[in-house]
Design an enzyme around this catalytic site. Structure first.
Site, PDB file in Angstrom:
ATOM      1  N   LYS A  96      13.077 -14.762 -11.391  1.00  0.00           N
ATOM      2  CA  LYS A  96      12.773 -13.669 -12.322  1.00  0.00           C
ATOM      3  C   LYS A  96      11.759 -14.120 -13.357  1.00  0.00           C
ATOM      4  CE  LYS A  96      13.952 -11.169 -10.907  1.00  0.00           C
ATOM      5  NZ  LYS A  96      14.517 -10.578  -9.753  1.00  0.00           N
ATOM      6  N   GLU A 127       8.166 -14.814 -11.719  1.00  0.00           N
ATOM      7  CA  GLU A 127       7.401 -13.728 -11.102  1.00  0.00           C
ATOM      8  C   GLU A 127       6.794 -12.775 -12.122  1.00  0.00           C
ATOM      9  OE1 GLU A 127       9.384 -10.874  -8.552  1.00  0.00           O
ATOM     10  OE2 GLU A 127      11.245 -11.116  -9.643  1.00  0.00           O
ATOM     11  N   CYS A 162       0.828  -1.212   0.000  1.00  0.00           N
ATOM     12  CA  CYS A 162       0.000   0.000   0.000  1.00  0.00           C
ATOM     13  C   CYS A 162       0.861   1.259   0.000  1.00  0.00           C
ATOM     14  CB  CYS A 162      -0.882   0.031   1.237  1.00  0.00           C
ATOM     15  SG  CYS A 162      -1.901  -1.419   1.411  1.00  0.00           S
ATOM     16  N   GLU A 173      17.980 -17.413  -8.897  1.00  0.00           N
ATOM     17  CA  GLU A 173      17.554 -16.052  -9.203  1.00  0.00           C
ATOM     18  C   GLU A 173      16.907 -15.984 -10.600  1.00  0.00           C
ATOM     19  OE1 GLU A 173      16.842 -13.455  -7.904  1.00  0.00           O
ATOM     20  OE2 GLU A 173      16.935 -11.946  -9.468  1.00  0.00           O
ATOM     21  N   ASN A 220      -1.578   1.871   5.750  1.00  0.00           N
ATOM     22  CA  ASN A 220      -0.667   0.884   5.164  1.00  0.00           C
ATOM     23  C   ASN A 220      -0.203   0.001   6.312  1.00  0.00           C
ATOM     24  OD1 ASN A 220       1.441  -0.534   4.059  1.00  0.00           O
ATOM     25  ND2 ASN A 220       2.749   1.245   3.675  1.00  0.00           N
ATOM     26  N   GLY A 221      -0.358  -1.316   6.186  1.00  0.00           N
ATOM     27  CA  GLY A 221       0.070  -2.226   7.253  1.00  0.00           C
ATOM     28  C   GLY A 221      -1.029  -3.225   7.569  1.00  0.00           C
ATOM     29  N   ARG A 265       4.956   0.082  -6.217  1.00  0.00           N
ATOM     30  CA  ARG A 265       4.921  -0.713  -4.985  1.00  0.00           C
ATOM     31  C   ARG A 265       3.974  -1.904  -5.096  1.00  0.00           C
ATOM     32  NH1 ARG A 265       6.732   2.419  -0.555  1.00  0.00           N
ATOM     33  NH2 ARG A 265       5.372   1.367   0.912  1.00  0.00           N
ATOM     34  N   TRP A 300      -2.926  -2.763  -1.587  1.00  0.00           N
ATOM     35  CA  TRP A 300      -2.518  -4.130  -1.961  1.00  0.00           C
ATOM     36  C   TRP A 300      -3.237  -5.027  -0.957  1.00  0.00           C
ATOM     37  CZ3 TRP A 300       0.134  -8.343   0.167  1.00  0.00           C
ATOM     38  CH2 TRP A 300       0.626  -9.281  -0.749  1.00  0.00           C
ATOM     39  N   LYS A 316       6.380  -4.227  -4.719  1.00  0.00           N
ATOM     40  CA  LYS A 316       7.818  -3.957  -4.742  1.00  0.00           C
ATOM     41  C   LYS A 316       8.394  -3.946  -3.332  1.00  0.00           C
ATOM     42  CE  LYS A 316      11.727  -2.728  -6.649  1.00  0.00           C
ATOM     43  NZ  LYS A 316      12.464  -3.834  -7.310  1.00  0.00           N
ATOM     44  N   HIS A 328      17.842 -37.088  -8.428  1.00  0.00           N
ATOM     45  CA  HIS A 328      17.271 -37.580  -7.170  1.00  0.00           C
ATOM     46  C   HIS A 328      15.776 -37.277  -7.062  1.00  0.00           C
ATOM     47  CE1 HIS A 328      21.221 -38.738  -5.769  1.00  0.00           C
ATOM     48  NE2 HIS A 328      21.672 -37.545  -6.128  1.00  0.00           N
TER      49      HIS A 328
HETATM   50  O1  M6R Z   1      13.513  -4.873  -0.805  1.00  0.00           O
HETATM   51  P1  M6R Z   1      14.023  -6.267  -0.574  1.00  0.00           P
HETATM   52  O2  M6R Z   1      15.298  -6.543  -1.270  1.00  0.00           O
HETATM   53  O3  M6R Z   1      14.106  -6.601   0.893  1.00  0.00           O
HETATM   54  O4  M6R Z   1      12.907  -7.198  -1.179  1.00  0.00           O
HETATM   55  C1  M6R Z   1      12.997  -8.588  -1.078  1.00  0.00           C
HETATM   56  C2  M6R Z   1      12.047  -9.278  -2.039  1.00  0.00           C
HETATM   57  O5  M6R Z   1      10.727  -8.934  -1.757  1.00  0.00           O
HETATM   58  C3  M6R Z   1      12.361  -8.920  -3.503  1.00  0.00           C
HETATM   59  O6  M6R Z   1      13.681  -9.211  -3.845  1.00  0.00           O
HETATM   60  C4  M6R Z   1      11.424  -9.709  -4.436  1.00  0.00           C
HETATM   61  O7  M6R Z   1      11.732 -11.066  -4.377  1.00  0.00           O
HETATM   62  C5  M6R Z   1      11.531  -9.187  -5.870  1.00  0.00           C
HETATM   63  N1  M6R Z   1      10.227  -9.144  -6.459  1.00  0.00           N
HETATM   64  C6  M6R Z   1      12.338 -10.052  -6.751  1.00  0.00           C
HETATM   65  O8  M6R Z   1      12.390  -9.604  -8.069  1.00  0.00           O
END
Ligand code: M6R
Length: 603
Positions: free
Chosen positions: A484, A487, A2, A480, A100-101, A27, A74, A598, A503
Site C-alpha cells: 500500500k 504503490e 484501458c 500488504e 482494450n487488450g 482503471r 494504459w 485498477k 539473515h
Molecule cells: O482485482 P484483483 O484483486 O484481481 O487485482 C489484483 C491486483 O492487481 C490488485 O490487488 C493490486 O495489487 C492493487 N493495486 C493493490 O492495491
C-alpha cells in the site's frame, strides 16, 4: 487498464462519452480520445495525452453527434502519446477503432497482410483497423471484414469499430477483456464497466468471448463465432450512482477505508443468519470439505489476503492450503494434490493473470470458487462457484476494503467448512459476533485518523524507504502494508518476516530508517520486539502497531483486542491510513498512482 465507452442513438453523444470515460478513470490510463459522428455527416476525432480534463479542454462546442466511441489508454505497446492514443483510424479514414487488450501476433500480421503500409504510431492496435480496411478492400462488407480480422488475431481484446460510411452501427467484439452492452430506449451503449454508463441505463447484456455484436440504436444482434445468432437476457446492474460518487471525501481511498465497518456488517448480513450460523452454498462447503488441499490463486493485495486466508482455513478446517501468485502459477504449475480445490481471489474478477490459471484448471476439470467484488465478472462467470465480497465498488487503485472483505469472507467460509467437519476450533468461533466486534474497532481506529496523520509527518516526511516487519499473520499484514505504502506514496517499502532481517535485510538499516513493527500475536510478540531492538540499535526509527494486551507504553498505535484469528482485519487499517497520509503529504494523487491500473486485464 484501458477503458471503452460507446453510444448510439442519443443527441449528446460527446457528453455521454466524456462522462463515461471519467467514470472509467479509476482503471488507470495515460491518454484518452473520442470519435463522434452522426450530425450532418460531420465527424470529429479528439485525442489527448494526460487526463480526461485535458481531453475535455480540446473538445470544442461543435464536437457533437449521435454516435461515438471513446477510450482511455494504459500504454502497453508504444509510449503514452497523442499519436498512440485511441481511437485509431484506417489509412483511408473510413474505419475508426478502439481496443482494450494486447494483440500478440501484430508483427506477424503486419508482415503477412500489410507489408509496406505506413502506420501512424507504435501500438499493437493500429494494425487491427488497417486489417479491417485491407479485408474491406477485398470486397467484404464491414461486418465480414471485421469477422475476418478477428479470425486472424491472437490475443486479448475488446473492440468497438465504426465505419463512417454506415455510422448507424457500432461493431463490437471481445476475447478475454471485459465489455458490456447497455440497453436503452432507442439508444444503446457500450462500456468496459457498467459504472461508466449507469447514468444512461442499468440494463446490461454480457458478451461472451469470441462473439461479435452489431449495435444499432434500436437493437443489438449477437453472433457466435460460427455466425449463429445468440439470444441472451439482459440483467439489472445492482449498482447505485451514489455508490460510485466520492461525496464529500477528497479521495475515494479515504471513503473506502471509512467504508470498512459497513462492509463487515454487510458480510455478516449476507453470510450469517440471526442465530449467527453461516449461510454458504452447501455445495461449496461439501466440495471443499472433500478436497485434500486448497490452492489460493491471486495477485497483489488479493494475494496478500490469500496468506491470511491460509491461516484461517488451515486452523479452522485442517485442510492444507497453498497460496500462489497467478502470474507464476500458470507457467510453472506445481505438482497438484489428488483432490485439489481452487480459490481465486480477485476484487475486480477481471485480472488476466488469474484468469489464465482458471482457464487451465477448468481444462483440467478441477473445481473452483471465485471470491470477487464484481458479480458477473469474468472470473465469477468461469469458476464453478462465486462468493461476493459485498464491499461496494472500489474505485481507488489502492485496494483497501476489498482486502478486509476478502479476509472476512474467507473467515466465514473457513467457519462453514470447519463446522461441517466438526472441528473444535471452528465450533468455538462465533463469527457473526467477532466480525461485529471488528466493525466497531475498525470504526474507532478510523476515528483516530488525524493522530495517524501527525505520526506520518514525524516518520515518513522525507524518507526514501521504509520497512514493515512482523511474524505469522503480522508478516502477511506487513506485506500488504508495504504494498500500500509503495504503490501510492512511491516510498520504497518492503514487508519482511521479522526473523529473516538478520539473515540479510538488516544491512539496509541506516540512521533514521523507519521500521514499522506489527505485533498482534502472543506467540511471536517477544521475538518481534527483539527484532525491533536489533534494528533500533542500528539507527532505525521504530514505529509499533500493537494489540492492547501486547502493547507497551511507548507503542505508537494500540488497537483493542479482537479474536486472535481475525487480527489482520484491524491491524491493517492504520497501515492503510499511513499510506494515505504519506501520499497526501507528498502531494501525489492518492487515487490514481503513476503507472498503475485498477483492473489489470493484460498478462
Ligand atoms: O482485482 P484483483 O484483486 O484481481 O487485482 C489484483 C491486483 O492487481 C490488485 O490487488 C493490486 O495489487 C492493487 N493495486 C493493490 O492495491
Amino acid at each position: 487498464m484501458c477503458g471503452i465507452v460507446g453510444i448510439i442513438g442519443k443527441n449528446n453523444a460527446t457528453e455521454i462519452l466524456v462522462q463515461g470515460l471519467e467514470k472509467l478513470e479509476y482503471r488507470g490510463y495515460d491518454s484518452a480520445g473520442i470519435f463522434v459522428t452522426g450530425n450532418d455527416n460531420q465527424d470529429y476525432l479528439v485525442k489527448s495525452l494526460g487526463r480526461i480534463a485535458d481531453l475535455q479542454s480540446q473538445i470544442s462546442p461543435e464536437v457533437q453527434g449521435t454516435v461515438g466511441i471513446g477510450h482511455t489508454r494504459w500504454a502497453t505497446h508504444g509510449k503514452p502519446s497523442e499519436r498512440n492514443a485511441h481511437p485509431h483510424t484506417s489509412s483511408n479514414q473510413r474505419f475508426i477503432l478502439v481496443h482494450n487488450g494486447v494483440i500478440e501476433n501484430f508483427e506477424e500480421l503486419k508482415q503477412e497482410f500489410l507489408q509496406g503500409k505506413q502506420l501512424n504510431g507504435e501500438t499493437d492496435t493500429e494494425i487491427v483497423v488497417h486489417l479491417v480496411e485491407h479485408f474491406a478492400a477485398e470486397g467484404l462488407s464491414t461486418k465480414e471484414a471485421f469477422k475476418k480480422t478477428l479470425a486472424v488475431i491472437n490475443g486479448s481484446y475488446a473492440f468497438a469499430l465504426i465505419d463512417k460510411r454506415d455510422a448507424e452501427t457500432i461493431y463490437v467484439a471481445k476475447n478475454k477483456s471485459p465489455l458490456l452492452i447497455g440497453l436503452g430506449e432507442d439508444f444503446n451503449v457500450i462500456c468496459s464497466d457498467a459504472m461508466a454508463m449507469l447514468s444512461e441505463t442499468n440494463h446490461f447484456v454480457e458478451i461472451a468471448d469470441g462473439e461479435m455484436v452489431t449495435v444499432k440504436a434500436d437493437g443489438i444482434t449477437i453472433e457466435d463465432p460460427k455466425g449463429n445468432t445468440v439470444y441472451r437476457e439482459s440483467y439489472e446492474a445492482q449498482l447505485d450512482l451514489s455508490d460510485i460518487e466520492k461525496g464529500t471525501y477528497p479521495y475515494y481511498m479515504l471513503k473506502e477505508i471509512d467504508d470498512q465497518p459497513t462492509v463487515m456488517r454487510r458480510i455478516i448480513q449476507a453470510y450469517t443468519n440471526s442465530q449467527g450460523d453461516t449461510i454458504i452454498n452447501n455445495e461449496i462447503v461439501e466440495q471443499i470439505t472433500a478436497s485434500d488441499r486448497i490452492y489460493i490463486i491471486a495477485c497483489g493485495t488479493s494475494y496478500n489476503a490469500g496468506w491470511v486466508g491460509k491461516t484461517l482455513l488451515e486452523r479452522m478446517t485442517n485442510i492444507p492450503v497453498e497460496v500462489h501468485l497467478s502470474s507464476e502459477f500458470g507457467y510453472n504449475m506445481p505438482l497438484l494434490s489428488e483432490k485439489p480445490f481452487f480459490i481465486f481471489l480477485s476484487q475486480s474478477g477481471e485480472t488476466a493473470d488469474s484468469r489464465q490459471v482458471l482457464v487451465q484448471t477448468n481444462e483440467l476439470g478441477l473445481p473452483s470458487l471465485t471470491l470477487t467484488n464484481v458479480s458477473g465478472s469474468t472470473l465469477s462467470r468461469e469458476a464453478d462457484y462465486t462468493l461476493l465480497l459485498h464491499a461496494g465498488p472500489e474505485i481507488a487503485v489502492a485496494s483497501t476494503k476489498a482486502y478486509t472483505a476478502q479476509i472476512a469472507v474467507l473467515a466465514v467460509l473457513a467457519k462453514a467448512i470447519g463446522d461441517n467437519k466438526k472441528n473444535p476450533v471452528s465450533l468455538d468461533f462465533d463469527i457473526a459476533h467477532e466480525l461485529s466486534v471488528i466493525a466497531a474497532i475498525m470504526a474507532t481506529i478510523i476515528d483516530e485518523k488525524m493522530v495517524i496523520s501527525q505520526l506520518v509527518e514525524d516518520y515518513l516526511s522525507d524518507t526514501r524507504n521504509a520497512f514493515y516487519i512482523g511474524r505469522g499473520v503480522d508478516y502477511y499484514v506487513s506485506m500488504e502494508a508495504a504494498l500500500k505504502l509503495k504503490e501510492i506514496s512511491y516510498i520504497q517499502a518492503e514487508g519482511f518476516a521479522a526473523g529473516e532481517l538478520k539473515h540479510g535485510t538488516i544491512a539496509l538499516i541506516e540512521e533514521g530508517t523507519p521500521v514499522f513493527g506489527v505485533i498482534t500475536d502472543k506467540k511471536t510478540a517477544a521475538h518481534t520486539r527483539g527484532n525491533l531492538k536489533e534494528v533500533e540499535s542500528r539507527g532505525a526509527h521504530n514505529f509499533v502497531i500493537a494489540l492492547a494486551s501486547l502493547a507497551k507504553e511507548t507503542d505508537q498505535i494500540v488497537i483493542p483486542d479482537v479474536h486472535p484469528l481475525l487480527t489482520p482485519l484491524v491491524s491493517v487499517v492504520p497501515t492503510q491510513l499511513i499510506a494515505y497520509f504519506a501520499t497526501l503529504q507528498r502531494g501525489y494523487d492518492v487515487d490514481k498512482p503513476r503507472n498503475l491500473a485498477k483492473s489489470v486485464t493484460v498478462e
